[in-house]
Write a protein that holds these residues in place. Structure first.
Motif, mmCIF file in Angstrom:
data_model
loop_
_atom_site.group_PDB
_atom_site.id
_atom_site.type_symbol
_atom_site.label_atom_id
_atom_site.label_comp_id
_atom_site.label_asym_id
_atom_site.label_seq_id
_atom_site.Cartn_x
_atom_site.Cartn_y
_atom_site.Cartn_z
ATOM 1 N N PHE A 40 136.208 55.400 -43.649
ATOM 2 C CA PHE A 40 136.611 54.015 -43.818
ATOM 3 C C PHE A 40 138.116 54.002 -44.053
ATOM 4 O O PHE A 40 138.626 54.780 -44.870
ATOM 5 C CB PHE A 40 135.900 53.371 -45.005
ATOM 6 N N GLY A 41 138.828 53.115 -43.379
ATOM 7 C CA GLY A 41 140.260 53.063 -43.597
ATOM 8 C C GLY A 41 140.954 52.160 -42.609
ATOM 9 O O GLY A 41 140.374 51.746 -41.598
ATOM 10 N N LYS A 84 141.386 58.250 -38.557
ATOM 11 C CA LYS A 84 139.920 58.390 -38.471
ATOM 12 C C LYS A 84 139.508 58.995 -37.130
ATOM 13 O O LYS A 84 138.713 59.942 -37.074
ATOM 14 C CB LYS A 84 139.262 57.012 -38.665
ATOM 15 N N PRO A 144 137.999 48.529 -42.782
ATOM 16 C CA PRO A 144 137.335 47.925 -43.943
ATOM 17 C C PRO A 144 137.072 46.435 -43.808
ATOM 18 O O PRO A 144 136.322 45.872 -44.586
ATOM 19 C CB PRO A 144 138.307 48.216 -45.091
ATOM 20 N N ASP A 191 144.421 47.601 -47.952
ATOM 21 C CA ASP A 191 143.823 46.512 -48.704
ATOM 22 C C ASP A 191 144.846 45.538 -49.268
ATOM 23 O O ASP A 191 144.589 44.336 -49.365
ATOM 24 C CB ASP A 191 142.972 47.071 -49.854
ATOM 25 N N GLN A 211 131.114 60.420 -47.201
ATOM 26 C CA GLN A 211 131.664 59.072 -47.024
ATOM 27 C C GLN A 211 133.048 59.049 -47.667
ATOM 28 O O GLN A 211 133.177 59.090 -48.892
ATOM 29 C CB GLN A 211 130.737 58.034 -47.644
ATOM 30 N N HIS A 249 136.973 57.369 -47.943
ATOM 31 C CA HIS A 249 137.869 56.229 -47.759
ATOM 32 C C HIS A 249 139.291 56.764 -47.593
ATOM 33 O O HIS A 249 139.864 57.350 -48.523
ATOM 34 C CB HIS A 249 137.780 55.284 -48.958
ATOM 35 N N ARG A 253 143.335 56.333 -46.909
ATOM 36 C CA ARG A 253 144.379 55.369 -47.221
ATOM 37 C C ARG A 253 145.448 55.377 -46.131
ATOM 38 O O ARG A 253 145.608 56.346 -45.392
ATOM 39 C CB ARG A 253 145.001 55.689 -48.582
ATOM 40 N N GLY A 291 132.529 59.124 -53.455
ATOM 41 C CA GLY A 291 133.904 58.731 -53.679
ATOM 42 C C GLY A 291 134.208 58.664 -55.157
ATOM 43 O O GLY A 291 133.320 58.569 -56.008
ATOM 44 N N GLU A 316 143.538 63.286 -53.335
ATOM 45 C CA GLU A 316 143.836 61.925 -52.911
ATOM 46 C C GLU A 316 145.318 61.665 -53.142
ATOM 47 O O GLU A 316 145.866 62.060 -54.167
ATOM 48 C CB GLU A 316 143.007 60.920 -53.712
#
Length: 530
Positions: free
Chosen positions: A218-219, A225, A350, A359, A387, A389, A391, A504, A529
């Protein structure tokens, strides 16, 4: 003699079946009648065979010709019966001797000029001939190398009907098999070192390759990705003989196997467009079902880019095949089963606006974001082991080239060692990767981990933040992480690390577990991260 019988082969889903071609010539008005559940393509063989016989210098029998395909209850489809039909009716007419055709399977499509053209599904058909006890098969020259991948049978190649007729009359020889070309230099493929930043994503891909796990990214756009997913096949080990036979057979049936090909050794990669239908993804179609992208990716990678744009019903169709490793397509005229043991990689933005900055720049209302992500349903997401995420990248991450990053070649070596360790542990049970091991097996002695090591998982399960399926998938991830680090069994740090890859950092906090991760000293690539 007005009757003859010749062996051929057909397909029923993925499985080849021996078909007996019977030809009977009787007095009456000249006509050709086909019986035995032929489809439209096979019905048209009457005109193809007639033109091929005449253009090969033979006389067409001016009698009532009945061609029966046994077993009569099995649907027959395709043009691979043409060569056998032509030889059967010429033998029944007395133009060919019957003895040379005894125990020989004939495969091939005829052109109007008498040329023998390649067909789909030769490999499973030849395998069916071996199971039937046949010792010799005649195939089109373009399919000869594919047929030789099946051991235990004498393969002969032919390019024209005229050549085959001369051979059966002992007037000529069939063609020699084409030489196997020198393999081209091994391509380095796509390199994970080309992906800027995203160390967590790279590590997730490495763990997925080592254990055969599914991944979801997700990103925002440009986070990497797609680049990560496209590099997964290049760190997977080559297929062994059994897997290569399965993959080659599927590609042969689907008609995507290049001419003069032998076994496919590189794990396949399928990336269907997000407008793909359910039939295109899992298989189906009218009449006899055909393999979809999921089966074409068998023993390889199925990449669903922009998964949030796929129809929800199409995504839901993946749930059962991901669990069982096979697709069962039921139609009115029969049920067809295709293998579909894949590693699935899902990538999605997302939200619909998909701001590159992530975001903080999103203009979508919370309800819209929730609705968009909900297109990948909870039950489907629960079947995805990892899974992550991702950035958005900063300018510093994008432009910095000094950070040491392992290449795909180095990562592939670590993956191969981890897979070898898993295979040595589970091979006696018939499993090759950690992702194949049933959950109950990992929860029973001698493989059960101490309660102190699985505390975070038991807490998450008791509080409803983790399903039983998710519990088992985290255990599988922990075993893979231990294999990458060269340990015999996972420890608490491996389980915690697996929980982060599964849930996560944010989700781990929800079950009231203080989470902090430090990479193992044994691992070459450390990840954090940003």
């Amino acid at each position: 003699m007005s009757y003859a019988r010749v062996l051929c082969a057909g397909l029923l889903g993925m499985e080849g079946r021996i078909v007996e071609i019977e030809a009977d010539l009787a007095p009456g008005l000249p006509a050709v009648i086909l019986t035995g559940l032929p489809d439209k393509g096979l019905n048209e063989a009457r005109e193809r065979v007639r033109a091929a016989v005449v253009n090969s210098g033979q006389t067409w029998p001016q009698r009532r010709i009945t061609v029966n395909l046994q077993p009569a209850t099995m649907p027959k489809h395709g043009s691979g019966f043409d060569l056998a039909i032509a030889c059967a009716l010429l033998t029944a007419a007395g133009d060919l001797p019957a003895a040379p055709l005894d125990g020989v399977v004939l495969l091939g499509e005829l052109g109007l000029d008498g040329g023998v053209r390649s067909i789909r599904g030769v490999l499973p058909m030849v395998a069916a001939a071996v199971r039937h006890g046949v010792s010799r098969v005649v195939v089109p020259i373009a399919n000869a190398r594919e047929a030789t991948a099946v051991p235990g049978i004498d393969v002969r190649a032919v390019d024209t009907l005229e050549r085959l007729i001369s051979f059966l009359r002992s007037e000529a020889h069939l063609l020699d098999l084409p030489d196997i070309p020198e393999p081209p230099p091994a391509s380095p493929g796509l390199d994970l070192a080309d992906v800027a930043g995203q160390e967590l994503g790279k590590y997730a891909i490495e763990v997925a390759a080592a254990g055969g796990h599914h991944v979801a990214f997700f990103g925002p756009p440009g986070a990497g990705k797609t680049m990560l997913a496209e590099r997964l096949p290049w760190i997977l080990p080559e297929l062994d003989d059994d897997a290569a036979l399965e993959v080659t057979a599927i590609q042969s049936i689907a008609g995507v196997l290049p001419p003069h090909s032998t076994l496919v050794r590189r794990p396949p990669f399928q990336s269907p467009h997000h407008t793909a239908s359910t039939s295109a993804l899992v298989g189906g179609g009218t009449g006899i079902a055909k393999p979809g992208a999921m089966s074409l990716a068998h023993r390889g990678v199925l990449f669903l880019d922009e998964a949030g744009e796929l129809a929800p019903s199409t995504l839901q169709a993946l749930r059962q095949p991901l669990e069982s490793g096979r697709v069962i397509v039921a139609r009115a005229n029969g049920t067809t089963e295709f293998p579909a043991r894949v590693q699935m990689v899902v990538a999605t933005n997302p939200c619909p606006c998909a701001q590159p900055a992530g975001d903080q720049a999103c203009i979508c209302a919370p309800a819209i974001r929730r609705r968009y992500l909900a297109r990948i349903s909870g039950p489907l997401l629960d079947r995805i082991d990892i899974q992550v995420h991702l950035r958005a990248l900063s300018a510093a991450q994008l432009m910095t080239n000094d950070a040491p990053t392992d290449s795909s070649m180095i990562i592939a070596e670590r993956v191969a060692k981890a897979r070898a360790a898993a295979a040595a542990r589970w091979s006696m049970n018939g499993w090759q990767t950690n992702a194949e091991v049933p959950g109950p097996q990992l929860r029973r002695p001698p493989w059960r981990l101490p309660n102190n090591d699985t505390k975070v998982l038991r807490t998450g399960l008791d509080r409803g933040r983790l399903s039983v399926r998710g519990f088992d998938r985290v255990l599988r991830l922990a075993w893979t992480i231990a294999d990458l680090d060269g340990r015999q069994r996972p420890n608490r740090e491996d389980v915690d690390e697996a929980a982060q890859l599964r849930m996560g950092e944010e989700r781990a906090d929800r079950i009231n577990r203080p989470f902090s991760f430090s990479p193992s000293a044994n691992r070459t690539t450390a990840w954090k991260e940003p």
